[in-house]
Design a protein around this motif. Structure first.
Motif, short mmCIF file in Angstrom:
data_model
loop_
_atom_site.label_atom_id
_atom_site.label_comp_id
_atom_site.label_asym_id
_atom_site.label_seq_id
_atom_site.Cartn_x
_atom_site.Cartn_y
_atom_site.Cartn_z
N ALA A 14 0.84 -1.21 0.00
CA ALA A 14 0.00 0.00 0.00
C ALA A 14 0.87 1.26 0.00
O ALA A 14 0.57 2.23 -0.69
CB ALA A 14 -0.94 0.00 1.20
N THR B 252 0.88 4.03 -3.02
CA THR B 252 0.57 5.43 -2.71
C THR B 252 1.74 6.34 -3.11
O THR B 252 1.53 7.39 -3.73
CB THR B 252 0.24 5.60 -1.22
OG1 THR B 252 -0.88 4.76 -0.91
CG2 THR B 252 -0.12 7.03 -0.89
N LEU C 286 1.94 7.08 -6.83
CA LEU C 286 1.04 8.10 -7.39
C LEU C 286 1.74 9.45 -7.46
O LEU C 286 1.39 10.28 -8.28
CB LEU C 286 -0.22 8.22 -6.52
CG LEU C 286 -1.18 7.03 -6.54
CD1 LEU C 286 -2.34 7.29 -5.60
CD2 LEU C 286 -1.69 6.77 -7.95
N GLN C 287 2.72 9.65 -6.56
CA GLN C 287 3.48 10.90 -6.59
C GLN C 287 4.74 10.68 -7.40
O GLN C 287 5.85 10.60 -6.86
CB GLN C 287 3.80 11.33 -5.15
CG GLN C 287 2.52 11.50 -4.32
CD GLN C 287 2.80 11.74 -2.84
OE1 GLN C 287 3.40 10.91 -2.17
NE2 GLN C 287 2.37 12.88 -2.35
N LEU D 1 -7.18 -4.62 1.34
CA LEU D 1 -7.13 -3.38 2.10
C LEU D 1 -8.32 -3.28 3.05
O LEU D 1 -8.14 -3.02 4.26
CB LEU D 1 -7.14 -2.21 1.12
CG LEU D 1 -7.06 -0.83 1.73
CD1 LEU D 1 -5.62 -0.49 2.05
CD2 LEU D 1 -7.63 0.22 0.78
N LEU E 28 -8.32 -3.42 7.36
CA LEU E 28 -8.90 -2.35 8.18
C LEU E 28 -10.02 -2.84 9.07
O LEU E 28 -10.35 -2.21 10.07
CB LEU E 28 -9.43 -1.23 7.27
CG LEU E 28 -8.38 -0.41 6.55
CD1 LEU E 28 -9.03 0.46 5.49
CD2 LEU E 28 -7.62 0.46 7.55
N VAL F 251 -0.99 15.49 -2.56
CA VAL F 251 -0.82 15.62 -1.12
C VAL F 251 0.63 15.89 -0.76
O VAL F 251 1.52 15.18 -1.21
CB VAL F 251 -1.27 14.33 -0.42
CG1 VAL F 251 -1.15 14.48 1.08
CG2 VAL F 251 -2.67 13.95 -0.82
N ASP F 252 0.84 16.90 0.02
CA ASP F 252 2.20 17.10 0.52
C ASP F 252 2.30 16.50 1.91
O ASP F 252 1.31 16.35 2.60
CB ASP F 252 2.56 18.59 0.55
CG ASP F 252 4.05 18.76 0.43
OD1 ASP F 252 4.79 18.08 1.15
OD2 ASP F 252 4.49 19.59 -0.39
N GLU G 266 -5.24 10.72 -4.80
CA GLU G 266 -3.95 10.57 -4.10
C GLU G 266 -4.16 10.77 -2.59
O GLU G 266 -3.59 10.03 -1.78
CB GLU G 266 -3.02 11.64 -4.65
CG GLU G 266 -1.57 11.36 -4.49
CD GLU G 266 -0.78 12.54 -5.04
OE1 GLU G 266 -0.93 12.85 -6.24
OE2 GLU G 266 -0.02 13.15 -4.26
N ALA H 174 -5.73 7.65 -1.33
CA ALA H 174 -4.73 6.57 -1.20
C ALA H 174 -3.85 6.80 0.02
O ALA H 174 -3.51 5.86 0.75
CB ALA H 174 -3.88 6.50 -2.48
N THR H 175 -3.49 8.05 0.27
CA THR H 175 -2.68 8.37 1.45
C THR H 175 -3.43 8.03 2.73
O THR H 175 -2.88 7.42 3.64
CB THR H 175 -2.30 9.87 1.44
OG1 THR H 175 -1.59 10.15 0.23
CG2 THR H 175 -1.42 10.24 2.63
N THR I 220 -5.90 5.86 3.15
CA THR I 220 -6.08 4.41 3.36
C THR I 220 -4.76 3.76 3.76
O THR I 220 -4.75 2.86 4.61
CB THR I 220 -6.67 3.71 2.12
OG1 THR I 220 -5.92 4.05 0.98
CG2 THR I 220 -8.12 4.11 1.90
N THR I 221 -3.65 4.21 3.20
CA THR I 221 -2.35 3.64 3.59
C THR I 221 -2.02 4.01 5.04
O THR I 221 -1.60 3.15 5.82
CB THR I 221 -1.25 4.14 2.64
OG1 THR I 221 -1.61 3.74 1.31
CG2 THR I 221 0.10 3.53 2.98
N LEU J 141 -6.72 3.43 -8.98
CA LEU J 141 -5.29 3.45 -8.70
C LEU J 141 -4.49 3.03 -9.94
O LEU J 141 -3.55 3.70 -10.35
CB LEU J 141 -5.01 2.49 -7.54
CG LEU J 141 -3.57 2.40 -7.08
CD1 LEU J 141 -3.24 3.57 -6.18
CD2 LEU J 141 -3.34 1.09 -6.34
N LEU K 186 -4.59 5.78 -12.59
CA LEU K 186 -3.74 6.94 -12.30
C LEU K 186 -2.28 6.64 -12.63
O LEU K 186 -1.53 7.52 -13.06
CB LEU K 186 -3.84 7.32 -10.83
CG LEU K 186 -4.94 8.29 -10.43
CD1 LEU K 186 -4.93 8.47 -8.92
CD2 LEU K 186 -4.77 9.64 -11.13
#
Lengths: 205, 205
Positions: A107, A111, A114-115, A172, A176, B34-35, B104, B107-108, B110-111, B172, B175
């Motif tokens: 995961a 993630t 994606l960046q 996932l 959770l 996301v930063d 994104e 995804a962040t 959920t991770t 996902l 992307l």
């Protein structure tokens, strides 16, 4: 050039040490999940930050290599010939139940991927891994279609993307909320759409 | 107690400012992704780190609230009565295409949620969001079953988990590799399993 003997030896020694670190990191991640920094990983497996940087140029490289090494160990398993795309993902999900830390690593990698700007290596690894897996599963769908088990008008690439997505997403949700989600049963629903053999064909009530 | 008037005003003022920050953060994430740090987010939207900490106690809280605010805006859309579970996820995926930064963020979240120990707030938010979405989609599957469109022996909860998983996983993959994956077409395969109305029933070739 020059002292090939010692360089050869030290290269082999470094390769062995690198493999040891990867194997320790796999065990660490499997047990405790992914830690954020290279420094923290080094501390946990008893390797100095400097030594870790010698073997892996970045946190991203270490995470990718840990996952790659883990998958190579996995693929030492029994051959999977003649198994449907869905069944293959079911088996993989079943194995992953025992190592939630590595699903967490997966995961994290997706993630990060994606960046692409901040994680180019991870992006390339994850994108290429999905490409390979899709083409592999699409081939199994084609095999099912040739055997008359899967409807001929189903696009094998769409089906492959769908099965991978379902498997990833279900694992996932299960991690959770383990009581609320049954990965195997939910994935098995897809067998109605993409059965593994004519004998397993669509038998909706 | 005491000066209720000014406290009421400053409370309202703070609520307005908080909403402004959330809306700027949604725009920032949608555009740039996301930063990692609260400090970086503050810098990007022109809010001091101290001010940001006044409105949001942690990075996790800010990320969760941004996502929640984004979803509330989304749900201001047209009503979705009588729409199948799959179609509902298709529509959501279609909207998300235009805002990869928010996928994104998703995804962040959920991770992070997988690391419940480090991210308890995020874990609770994501777990509860999945629970709500599953129960909502399971109800649509039951409606389909009552109408005779969906096989009676399909477990509504399994089907709901599957549709959400497929939608998440496909977005996902898309992307990461937009040319290689068609979210809408792959999700539409699930309509063979879970059709939206008797007229759309299983019609495999």
């Amino acid at each position: 050039m020059g002292n090939d003997g010692t360089e050869g030896r030290s290269y082999r020694k470094a390769a062995v040490r690198r493999a040891e670190i990867l194997s320790q990191a796999i065990a660490l991640f499997a047990e405790r999940g992914v830690d954020a920094s290279l420094r923290a990983i080094g501390a946990a497996i008893g390797v100095s930050h400097a030594a870790l940087r010698y073997y892996f140029s970045s946190r991203d490289e270490l995470l990718v290599e840990v996952y790659r090494a883990h998958e190579q160990v996995e693929h030492g398993d029994a051959p999977q010939d003649g198994v449907s795309a869905v069944r293959l993902m079911e088996r993989s999900a079943e194995r992953n139940r025992t190592i939630p830390g590595l699903v967490e690593l997966y995961a994290t990698l997706t993630t990060d991927a994606l960046q692409a700007g901040q994680h180019p290596l991870t992006h390339e690894f994850v994108r290429d891994r999905f490409r390979l897996l899709r083409s592999h599963l699409a081939e199994r769908v084609r095999t099912g279609q040739r055997a008359g088990a899967i409807a001929a008008d189903i696009d094998p690439d769409d089906a492959a993307s769908l099965v991978i997505a379902a498997s990833d997403g279900l694992q996932l949700q299960w991690l959770l909320d383990p009581e609320a989600v049954d990965v195997r049963r939910a994935l098995a629903l897809l067998e109605r759409l993409l059965p593994s053999s004519p004998a397993d064909g669509p038998g909706a009530a």
